[in-house]
Design an enzyme around this catalytic site. Structure first.
Site, PDB file in Angstrom:
ATOM      1  N   CYS A 122       0.842  -1.200   0.000  1.00  0.00           N
ATOM      2  CA  CYS A 122       0.000   0.000   0.000  1.00  0.00           C
ATOM      3  C   CYS A 122       0.880   1.255   0.000  1.00  0.00           C
ATOM      4  O   CYS A 122       1.520   1.541  -1.004  1.00  0.00           O
ATOM      5  CB  CYS A 122      -0.977  -0.042   1.166  1.00  0.00           C
ATOM      6  SG  CYS A 122      -2.389   1.074   0.938  1.00  0.00           S
ATOM      7  N   HIS A 160      -3.817  -5.169   0.105  1.00  0.00           N
ATOM      8  CA  HIS A 160      -3.382  -5.739   1.387  1.00  0.00           C
ATOM      9  C   HIS A 160      -3.486  -7.263   1.347  1.00  0.00           C
ATOM     10  O   HIS A 160      -4.493  -7.848   1.734  1.00  0.00           O
ATOM     11  CB  HIS A 160      -4.210  -5.155   2.526  1.00  0.00           C
ATOM     12  CG  HIS A 160      -3.865  -3.738   2.819  1.00  0.00           C
ATOM     13  ND1 HIS A 160      -2.771  -3.369   3.573  1.00  0.00           N
ATOM     14  CD2 HIS A 160      -4.448  -2.584   2.411  1.00  0.00           C
ATOM     15  CE1 HIS A 160      -2.707  -2.052   3.646  1.00  0.00           C
ATOM     16  NE2 HIS A 160      -3.694  -1.560   2.950  1.00  0.00           N
ATOM     17  N   GLU A 178      -1.644  -9.115   3.172  1.00  0.00           N
ATOM     18  CA  GLU A 178      -1.212  -9.608   4.481  1.00  0.00           C
ATOM     19  C   GLU A 178      -2.302  -9.625   5.550  1.00  0.00           C
ATOM     20  O   GLU A 178      -2.086 -10.130   6.657  1.00  0.00           O
ATOM     21  CB  GLU A 178      -0.044  -8.746   4.978  1.00  0.00           C
ATOM     22  CG  GLU A 178      -0.421  -7.433   5.640  1.00  0.00           C
ATOM     23  CD  GLU A 178      -0.997  -6.353   4.722  1.00  0.00           C
ATOM     24  OE1 GLU A 178      -1.350  -5.278   5.236  1.00  0.00           O
ATOM     25  OE2 GLU A 178      -1.112  -6.583   3.508  1.00  0.00           O
TER      26      GLU A 178
END
Length: 237
Positions: free
Chosen positions: A93, A178, A180
């Site tokens: 990001c 994202h 993760e």
């Protein structure tokens, strides 16, 4: 572990609750230590001069907000040197935007706030670790975007943002989305980003439900992607 590739992975945080998420367990499983640095508080020199892997995480500020957040200038300057040395670097990001900017690309406000879960278009390139994300919704949470750096290979796109992921050789990876995120951590994001969500008129119960539906499987896929990429960086681990 290899004596060449450091057994410590450094992660730069711009917001306390945006951490390594599912990637952290992968680091430990492969025998790495993890050390966090807080942007704006810690001196980032050690993290960005580190010869092993450094991961630059997300946050709500913009790359272009240096006047309000002067620490960004040091982060960008150190990152330019780091990328020039082709040291292993992952940006997520804001981290991806910082990498793009450090490579000479323009970073700017995008056409819409992209917050929520949706699939990506995965581009057919050699060694695209993101191929595992075909048909897998991922979490988007950004309003800025960037032009693709000249030396980069485009890996993924979304409906509103063509540059969602890119690589520069085998050691530099930038992800706008994202990958993760952990299913049991999203509530912290909903609380911490409440003003942004209200301004963007995001339906929070719907976003929470999307997380319940999609995040558990994403954790499995994300761990596999990150593990493959990390082991490609250091085949001796």
């Amino acid at each position: 572990m290899s004596t060449v590739f450091s057994d410590t992975i450094y992660a730069i945080q711009h917001l306390a609750f945006e951490d390594l998420g599912s990637f952290e367990d992968v680091c430990y499983q492969l025998g790495y230590r993890v050390r966090y640095f807080e942007a704006g508080v810690d001196d980032l020199r050690k993290a960005l001069e580190h010869e092993g892997l450094t991961i630059i995480l997300g946050g709500p500020i913009g790359v272009y907000e240096i006047e309000n957040y002067p620490f960004l200038q040091q982060e960008i300057d150190l990152l330019k040197v780091r990328l020039g040395k082709n040291l292993p670097t992952l940006g997520i990001c804001l981290g991806a935007q910082l990498i793009a900017h450090a490579l000479g690309a323009r970073v700017y406000a995008g056409p819409v706030k992209e917050i929520g879960w949706s699939t990506l278009t995965i581009h057919h390139t050699d060694n695209n670790f993101l191929a595992l994300l075909a048909d897998q919704p991922v979490l988007h949470w950004h309003g800025d975007t960037f032009d693709l750096p000249e030396q980069a290979t485009l890996l993924a796109s979304s409906e509103y943002y063509p540059n969602q992921g890119f690589s520069v050789g085998p050691k530099i990876l930038a992800l706008q989305f994202h990958l993760e995120v952990l299913s049991n951590s999203l509530e912290k994001w909903l609380i911490g980003h409440t003003s942004e969500l209200a301004q963007a008129k995001i339906n929070i119960p719907a976003l929470r439900q999307e997380n319940t539906t999609h995040a558990p499987h994403l954790e499995i896929v994300a761990s596999e992607i990150f593990s493959q990429w990390l082991q490609a960086l250091n085949p001796n681990c």
